[in-house]
Motif scaffolding. Structure first.
Motif, PDB file in Angstrom:
ATOM      1  N   ASP A  25     -16.337 -15.583  28.372  1.00  0.00           N
ATOM      2  CA  ASP A  25     -17.524 -14.909  27.838  1.00  0.00           C
ATOM      3  C   ASP A  25     -17.578 -13.528  28.470  1.00  0.00           C
ATOM      4  N   ASP A  55     -19.226 -11.823  19.129  1.00  0.00           N
ATOM      5  CA  ASP A  55     -19.777 -12.673  18.062  1.00  0.00           C
ATOM      6  C   ASP A  55     -18.814 -12.744  16.885  1.00  0.00           C
ATOM      7  N   ARG A  67     -16.204 -15.219  17.812  1.00  0.00           N
ATOM      8  CA  ARG A  67     -16.726 -16.594  17.807  1.00  0.00           C
ATOM      9  C   ARG A  67     -16.881 -17.121  16.373  1.00  0.00           C
ATOM     10  N   ARG A  76     -10.555 -18.133  19.960  1.00  0.00           N
ATOM     11  CA  ARG A  76     -11.575 -18.395  20.984  1.00  0.00           C
ATOM     12  C   ARG A  76     -11.509 -17.303  22.044  1.00  0.00           C
TER      13      ARG A  76
END
Ligand SMILES: Cc1ncc(COP(=O)(O)O)c(C=O)c1O
Length: 485
Positions: free
Chosen positions: A335, A322, A325, A331
Motif C-alpha cells: 500500500d 485505486d 486495485r 496487485r
C-alpha cells in the motif's frame, strides 16, 4: 561533428531539438521514472536563468567564488532543517555538502565511514536487499564488502534483528532507506539505528528519493515513521534536490550529524607542485549551474509551494493505486506510503513486460523491475505532482492495456535462448555470443531497442541470474556506445 566554420546557433539548437524528439517526454505527467516534474509554470525558465548565471563558476575553490559557497550553505541548511537538524533541535550541529546526485552522496557516505576506521583492514557495510544499487557501486569502488540482509516478501522491509545480527567487528556503516526506490516503503529506521549505535557503528539513512516529500506527507496527516536526525543513532542522511525538491539534475545533499563525523569525507592534497587541493566531494571542478538552479527552485517554490506539490502528488498516488486495485490480474506490492506505486501480476494475470509495452503504446512510460530473490517482477511508478491532472486518464488505459497484454500473451523467446539465459555463466558470455543474442533481439551497434518493444529484452533478462544480467547489460550498452564520427 566539429564543422570547419562552425554552425549557426539556431541551427545547432534545431539539431538538439530534433534529437530530443526521440526522447521520452520529460513533462506532461506520463513518465513515471527518471524525471521529477512539478508542472509549475515559469519554474523551468527560472532554473535555466539561474543555471546560466553560475554555469561557469567553479566549486573547486570556495574562496574564489563566495556566491557558490553561500548557495551551498543555504541548500545544506534547508536540507538539515527539513530532516530534523538545525538550531533548537537535538541535532543542531548538522553539517553537510552538496554533491552531484544520490550516487555521489552514497559513495561519499560509505567513504567517510570507511576512512573513519583506518584500523579496519577489510571494512564492511550492512544494507537491506532493497537498498539502492548505488551502495553496491560504492562498495565496489571503495573495496568495501557488502553484507545484504533480505527483506520480507510481505512487508518489503528488513527485520531489524537481522540487520543487527549482520553487524560485525569490521562493519563501518549500516544503511537503510526512507523510502526504498523499488517499492517506496520506509525501512524501520529507529530500531536499525539503535542497533548500529549500540555496536558503535554509523547509520546512514538514504532519503535521496523521499527526504523532501516524507516531511510534507507527514504534515498532511500521513503516518510517516521517524526516519531523520530526530532518531538517535542516525549519523548521516542523503537527500536529492534533483528529485522531489524539483531542482534540475545534478544536486543532492549529504548531511552528517556533526562536523567530526564529516571530517573523513574531505580530501586534501598539497604534495604536488600545483594548487593545494581540498575537495569536500568527489568532483574537483564543479559547475555552479546546478547549485544556482537548485537555490532558485527552493527559494521560488517555498514551503507552501512544496506542501501544495506534496498534496497533488499524494492525491495522484491514491488515484493511481485505486486504478491498479480496480484491475483484475494486478496487485499492489505494498500500500503506497510515499510517492511510489508499485504493482505486480497475480496468478493468471497479464505478462508484466508485455503490459509495460502496452502502456508505453498508450503514452504511459512505466518502469519494469525484474524478479529478484523471491520478489516477483513488478512495475514501478515514480509519481510527481505533474501526474495529478492525468490520473483520470490512467485508469481506463491501464484496464485496456491489461486486456491487450492478456490477449497477446507472454513474449515467446526461442527456447534455446531461454535455456542459455538461465544456464550460462557470465564468464562464458563471449562478445560474439552477445552480438548474436543482441542481433536476435533486434539490437545492433548504435541501435537502441525501441521503447515500446522492450518485452523481449526484459523477458530474457528476467530469465537470467543477476550476475548474467549485469554482464548482458554491460555488453548491450557497450554496443550502443559507439562514437559517431
Ligand atoms: C533511494 C535512492 N538512493 C539513491 C539514488 C541514486 O540517485 P542518483 O540517480 O541521483 O545518483 C536513488 C535514485 O533513484 C534513489 O531512489
Amino acid at each position: 561533428m566539429i564543422d570547419k566554420d562552425g554552425v549557426a546557433a539556431d541551427v545547432v539548437l534545431a539539431e538538439i531539438r530534433a534529437m530530443r524528439d526521440g526522447d521520452r517526454p520529460t513533462h506532461g505527467g506520463q513518465l513515471f521514472a527518471y524525471v521529477y516534474d512539478p508542472a509549475v509554470p515559469g519554474l523551468d525558465e527560472l532554473a535555466a536563468a539561474a543555471h546560466r548565471e553560475s554555469a561557469h563558476v567553479n566549486g573547486l575553490d570556495p574562496t574564489a567564488f563566495p556566491s557558490l559557497l553561500a548557495m551551498e550553505n543555504a541548500l545544506v541548511g534547508a536540507a538539515a532543517r527539513m530532516l530534523g537538524g538545525g538550531p533548537g533541535t537535538t541535532a543542531e550541529d548538522v553539517v553537510g555538502s552538496v554533491t552531484s546526485g544520490g550516487t555521489e552522496s552514497l559513495i561519499l557516505a560509505v567513504k567517510t565511514a570507511r576512512d573513519a576506521h583506518p584500523e579496519i583492514a577489510a571494512p564492511r557495510i550492512v544494507v537491506p536487499s532493497t537498498a539502492h544499487a548505488a551502495f553496491a557501486k560504492a562498495a565496489h569502488y571503495l573495496r568495501v564488502a557488502l553484507d545484504v540482509v533480505p527483506v520480507s516478501p510481505d512487508t518489503l522491509r528488513p527485520d531489524p534483528a537481522a540487520m543487527a545480527a549482520a553487524i560485525g567487528p569490521e562493519t563501518v556503516l549500516v544503511a537503510c532507506s526512507a523510502p526504498s526506490y523499488a517499492h517506496g516503503v520506509v525501512d524501520p529506521v529507529a530500531p536499525i539505528a539503535a542497533a548500529a549505535a549500540e555496536a558503535g557503528v554509523r547509520c546512514h539513512v538514504d532519503a535521496c528519493f523521499g527526504g523532501w516529500t516524507l516531511p510534507y506527507l507527514r504534515r498532511l496527516g500521513a503516518p510517516v515513521p521517524a526516519f531523520d536526525f530526530a532518531v538517535p543513532g542516525v549519523t548521516s542522511i542523503s537527500v536529492d534536490l534533483h528529485k522531489y525538491a524539483y531542482a534540475p539534475k545534478g544536486v543532492s545533499v549529504l548531511l552528517h550529524r556533526d562536523a567530526t563525523l564529516r571530517a573523513p569525507q574531505y580530501f586534501a592534497y598539497a604534495d604536488w607542485p600545483g594548487y593545494t587541493m581540498i575537495n569536500p566531494v568527489i568532483a574537483s571542478t564543479r559547475s555552479g549551474g546546478p547549485i544556482a538552479a537548485a537555490y532558485a527552485t527552493l527559494r521560488h517554490l517555498g514551503d507552501d509551494g512544496y506542501l501544495r506539490l506534496a498534496t497533488a502528488t499524494r492525491d495522484a498516488v491514491a488515484g493511481l493505486a485505486d486504478a491498479v486495485r480496480a484491475v483484475d490480474g494486478l496487485r499492489l506490492m505494498a500500500d503506497p506510503e510515499s510517492t511510489v506505486v508499485c504493482f505486480t501480476a497475480t496468478e493468471g494475470g497479464p505478462d508484466l513486460f508485455v503490459l509495460v509495452d502496452e502502456l508505453t503504446a498508450r503514452g504511459w512510460h512505466t518502469q519494469p523491475q525484474l524478479s529478484y530473490a523471491g520478489l516477483p517482477a513488478s512495475v514501478h511508478l515514480t509519481v510527481t505532482a505533474s501526474v495529478a491532472p492525468r490520473v483520470a486518464e490512467f485508469a481506463p488505459d491501464l484496464a485496456d492495456a491489461v486486456a491487450a497484454a492478456r490477449a497477446a500473451g507472454p513474449v515467446a523467446l526461442p527456447p534455446e535462448l531461454m535455456v542459455l539465459a538461465s544456464s550460462l555463466t557470465p564468464d562464458a558470455l563471449t562478445p560474439e555470443l552477445v552480438a548474436g543474442i543482441a542481433g536476435g533481439l533486434g539490437l545492433g551497434a548504435g541501435n537502441a531497442p525501441t521503447p515500446d518493444r522492450m518485452a523481449v529484452v526484459n523477458t530474457l533478462l528476467d530469465a537470467a541470474p543477476p550476475a548474467l544480467r549485469e554482464r548482458l547489460l554491460v555488453e548491450f550498452v557497450g554496443l550502443l556506445q559507439r562514437p559517431s564520427w
